[in-house]
Motif scaffolding. Structure first.
Motif, PDB file in Angstrom:
ATOM      1  N   ALA A  88       8.344  -0.128 -10.228  1.00 31.16           N
ATOM      2  CA  ALA A  88       7.842   0.053 -11.590  1.00 31.16           C
ATOM      3  C   ALA A  88       6.378  -0.356 -11.733  1.00 31.16           C
ATOM      4  CB  ALA A  88       8.697  -0.746 -12.571  1.00 31.16           C
ATOM      5  N   GLU A  89       5.963  -1.379 -10.994  1.00 30.49           N
ATOM      6  CA  GLU A  89       4.600  -1.893 -11.137  1.00 30.49           C
ATOM      7  C   GLU A  89       3.665  -1.160 -10.183  1.00 30.49           C
ATOM      8  OE1 GLU A  89       3.478  -4.000 -13.311  1.00 30.49           O
ATOM      9  OE2 GLU A  89       5.366  -4.746 -14.146  1.00 30.49           O
ATOM     10  N   LEU A  90       2.589  -0.588 -10.748  1.00 34.04           N
ATOM     11  CA  LEU A  90       1.631   0.185  -9.956  1.00 34.04           C
ATOM     12  C   LEU A  90       0.224  -0.216 -10.341  1.00 34.04           C
ATOM     13  CD1 LEU A  90       0.880   2.659  -8.080  1.00 34.04           C
ATOM     14  CD2 LEU A  90       0.873   4.021 -10.201  1.00 34.04           C
ATOM     15  N   ARG A  97       1.582   7.706  -9.840  1.00 32.02           N
ATOM     16  CA  ARG A  97       2.604   7.108 -10.706  1.00 32.02           C
ATOM     17  C   ARG A  97       3.982   7.743 -10.499  1.00 32.02           C
ATOM     18  NH1 ARG A  97       2.155   3.230 -13.914  1.00 32.02           N
ATOM     19  NH2 ARG A  97      -0.125   3.374 -14.005  1.00 32.02           N
ATOM     20  N   PRO A  98       4.105   9.071 -10.442  1.00 33.28           N
ATOM     21  CA  PRO A  98       5.429   9.646 -10.173  1.00 33.28           C
ATOM     22  C   PRO A  98       5.974   9.269  -8.794  1.00 33.28           C
ATOM     23  CG  PRO A  98       3.981  11.297 -11.167  1.00 33.28           C
ATOM     24  CD  PRO A  98       3.120  10.137 -10.778  1.00 33.28           C
ATOM     25  N   ILE A  99       5.080   9.049  -7.830  1.00 38.21           N
ATOM     26  CA  ILE A  99       5.527   8.656  -6.495  1.00 38.21           C
ATOM     27  C   ILE A  99       6.102   7.243  -6.528  1.00 38.21           C
ATOM     28  CG2 ILE A  99       4.847   8.305  -4.094  1.00 38.21           C
ATOM     29  CD1 ILE A  99       2.579  10.327  -4.558  1.00 38.21           C
ATOM     30  N   ALA A 100       5.417   6.338  -7.206  1.00 33.49           N
ATOM     31  CA  ALA A 100       5.923   4.974  -7.338  1.00 33.49           C
ATOM     32  C   ALA A 100       7.294   4.980  -8.008  1.00 33.49           C
ATOM     33  CB  ALA A 100       4.941   4.120  -8.137  1.00 33.49           C
ATOM     34  N   HIS A 101       7.447   5.803  -9.036  1.00 35.92           N
ATOM     35  CA  HIS A 101       8.736   5.902  -9.722  1.00 35.92           C
ATOM     36  C   HIS A 101       9.819   6.384  -8.754  1.00 35.92           C
ATOM     37  CE1 HIS A 101      11.800   7.803 -12.369  1.00 35.92           C
ATOM     38  NE2 HIS A 101      11.562   6.741 -13.111  1.00 35.92           N
ATOM     39  N   ALA A 102       9.485   7.380  -7.946  1.00 40.61           N
ATOM     40  CA  ALA A 102      10.456   7.923  -6.992  1.00 40.61           C
ATOM     41  C   ALA A 102      10.847   6.886  -5.938  1.00 40.61           C
ATOM     42  CB  ALA A 102       9.898   9.171  -6.314  1.00 40.61           C
ATOM     43  N   LEU A 103       9.950   5.975  -5.639  1.00 37.51           N
ATOM     44  CA  LEU A 103      10.230   4.913  -4.675  1.00 37.51           C
ATOM     45  C   LEU A 103      10.957   3.730  -5.321  1.00 37.51           C
ATOM     46  CD1 LEU A 103       6.834   5.008  -2.767  1.00 37.51           C
ATOM     47  CD2 LEU A 103       9.072   5.395  -1.714  1.00 37.51           C
ATOM     48  N   ASP A 141       0.876  -1.163   0.000  1.00 37.28           N
ATOM     49  CA  ASP A 141       0.000   0.000   0.000  1.00 37.28           C
ATOM     50  C   ASP A 141       0.918   1.219   0.000  1.00 37.28           C
ATOM     51  OD1 ASP A 141      -2.427   1.531   0.264  1.00 37.28           O
ATOM     52  OD2 ASP A 141      -1.971   1.742   2.391  1.00 37.28           O
ATOM     53  N   LEU A 142       0.379   2.381  -0.325  1.00 31.28           N
ATOM     54  CA  LEU A 142       1.227   3.567  -0.420  1.00 31.28           C
ATOM     55  C   LEU A 142       1.042   4.511   0.763  1.00 31.28           C
ATOM     56  CD1 LEU A 142       3.248   5.280  -2.072  1.00 31.28           C
ATOM     57  CD2 LEU A 142       1.250   6.290  -3.237  1.00 31.28           C
ATOM     58  N   ASP A 143      -0.146   5.072   0.892  1.00 27.86           N
ATOM     59  CA  ASP A 143      -0.368   6.134   1.874  1.00 27.86           C
ATOM     60  C   ASP A 143      -0.355   5.595   3.298  1.00 27.86           C
ATOM     61  OD1 ASP A 143      -0.695   7.962  -0.236  1.00 27.86           O
ATOM     62  OD2 ASP A 143      -2.782   7.365  -0.482  1.00 27.86           O
ATOM     63  N   HIS A 182      13.369  -6.274  -0.352  1.00 29.81           N
ATOM     64  CA  HIS A 182      12.622  -7.195  -1.215  1.00 29.81           C
ATOM     65  C   HIS A 182      13.240  -7.276  -2.599  1.00 29.81           C
ATOM     66  CE1 HIS A 182       9.264  -8.477   1.295  1.00 29.81           C
ATOM     67  NE2 HIS A 182       9.322  -7.278   1.856  1.00 29.81           N
ATOM     68  N   ARG A 183      13.768  -6.173  -3.098  1.00 31.91           N
ATOM     69  CA  ARG A 183      14.422  -6.222  -4.400  1.00 31.91           C
ATOM     70  C   ARG A 183      15.644  -7.139  -4.341  1.00 31.91           C
ATOM     71  NH1 ARG A 183      13.533  -2.279  -7.854  1.00 31.91           N
ATOM     72  NH2 ARG A 183      13.450  -0.707  -6.202  1.00 31.91           N
ATOM     73  N   ARG A 184      16.440  -7.004  -3.281  1.00 28.04           N
ATOM     74  CA  ARG A 184      17.632  -7.853  -3.132  1.00 28.04           C
ATOM     75  C   ARG A 184      17.264  -9.323  -3.007  1.00 28.04           C
ATOM     76  NH1 ARG A 184      19.332  -3.473   0.299  1.00 28.04           N
ATOM     77  NH2 ARG A 184      18.742  -4.691   2.160  1.00 28.04           N
ATOM     78  N   ALA A 185      16.086  -9.591  -2.436  1.00 23.76           N
ATOM     79  CA  ALA A 185      15.631 -10.979  -2.277  1.00 23.76           C
ATOM     80  C   ALA A 185      15.074 -11.554  -3.581  1.00 23.76           C
ATOM     81  CB  ALA A 185      14.571 -11.051  -1.185  1.00 23.76           C
ATOM     82  N   GLY A 186      15.021 -10.718  -4.615  1.00 19.39           N
ATOM     83  CA  GLY A 186      14.526 -11.182  -5.901  1.00 19.39           C
ATOM     84  C   GLY A 186      13.021 -11.116  -6.054  1.00 19.39           C
ATOM     85  N   ASP A 187      12.339 -10.432  -5.136  1.00 18.95           N
ATOM     86  CA  ASP A 187      10.886 -10.318  -5.221  1.00 18.95           C
ATOM     87  C   ASP A 187      10.491  -9.329  -6.313  1.00 18.95           C
ATOM     88  OD1 ASP A 187      11.100 -11.884  -2.996  1.00 18.95           O
ATOM     89  OD2 ASP A 187      10.263 -10.416  -1.598  1.00 18.95           O
ATOM     90  N   LEU A 188       9.337  -9.565  -6.916  1.00 19.39           N
ATOM     91  CA  LEU A 188       8.752  -8.586  -7.820  1.00 19.39           C
ATOM     92  C   LEU A 188       7.984  -7.578  -6.976  1.00 19.39           C
ATOM     93  CD1 LEU A 188       7.118  -9.325 -11.225  1.00 19.39           C
ATOM     94  CD2 LEU A 188       6.250  -7.512  -9.757  1.00 19.39           C
ATOM     95  N   LEU A 189       8.219  -6.296  -7.203  1.00 15.89           N
ATOM     96  CA  LEU A 189       7.671  -5.236  -6.371  1.00 15.89           C
ATOM     97  C   LEU A 189       6.455  -4.609  -7.037  1.00 15.89           C
ATOM     98  CD1 LEU A 189      11.064  -3.440  -5.613  1.00 15.89           C
ATOM     99  CD2 LEU A 189      10.034  -5.349  -4.377  1.00 15.89           C
TER     100      LEU A 189
END
Length: 224
Positions: free
Chosen positions: A128-130, A119-125, A7-9, A100-107
């Motif tokens: 890629a998948e939103l 979308r710009p917030i997800a990019h800043a974090l 979740d984001l917020d 999670h990225r280092r563990a090979g998970d898809l985010l």
């Protein structure tokens, strides 16, 4: 496949990006401050209480953007990112994503806030998948105020994720999901996830997580 769902917020961000966007556009003079703030706060309280009509809220929250047009909206969002969001992208959230990225998970970020805001917030974090509330467009190609498809809100988060999985030839039985959320509004997806994590949880979700033995993560205090 291992999926890390966020979740984001109030989960990866210590604020509500949609509510903050409304406050920001009011400061720009796009809306009447008193009227907009009152309605914005009412909708936010409804969300926290689990009683939000997402369609009414999207019509309200996108009104100023629709009126100003694409160019002005894009410029305002860049300023919003600089002034409001980027100071609140905190190391703890970035490190959680990177774990999670280092563990090979898809985010994947899955949020009830609309795609224009998020979308710009997800990019800043670095995600890629939103899956966000998709905004329908009118004959002029600009946002109409309506929602396209299923809103990623409450049970809709489960439906949208199922659609996303099916488009990739996947299903619940072929993925392992960890889902981080702060809100009882996300209970349907928390209950579907293999590993639900109550993250900076609301009082109601904290109590439920304690009852069910779910992990509780106060992200902005510790990553333990």
């Amino acid at each position: 496949m291992k999926l890390a769902l966020f979740d984001l917020d109030h989960t990866l961000l210590p604020l509500d990006s949609d509510h903050a966007w409304g406050q920001f556009t009011t400061r720009l003079g796009w809306t009447d401050a008193a009227t907009f703030t009152r309605r914005n706060d009412e909708f936010f309280a409804q969300y926290q209480a689990g009683a939000l009509d997402i369609h009414d809220y999207v019509r309200f929250s996108t009104a100023a953007v629709r009126e100003r047009g694409a160019q002005a909206a894009a410029a305002a969002h860049q300023q919003y990112m600089r002034e409001v969001i980027e100071p609140h992208i905190l190391p703890a959230a970035l490190e959680l994503v990177e774990q999670h990225r280092r563990a090979g998970d898809l985010l994947l970020i899955i949020t009830a806030t609309n795609e224009f805001v998020t979308r710009p917030i997800a990019h800043a974090l670095g995600v890629a998948e939103l899956l966000a509330v998709e905004l329908a467009r009118g004959p002029d190609g600009w946002y109409s105020g309506e929602i396209a498809g299923t809103p990623s809100f409450r049970e809709g988060k489960v439906q949208r994720l199922e659609q996303w999985l099916a488009a990739r030839g996947l299903g619940w039985d072929t993925v392992h999901t960890t889902f981080y959320s702060d809100s009882l509004n996300d209970l349907p997806l928390l209950e579907k996830a293999n590993v639900p994590v109550a993250t900076n949880p609301s009082p109601g979700l904290r109590a439920l997580a304690q009852q069910r033995g779910w992990r509780i993560l106060d992200l902005f205090e510790t990553l333990a």
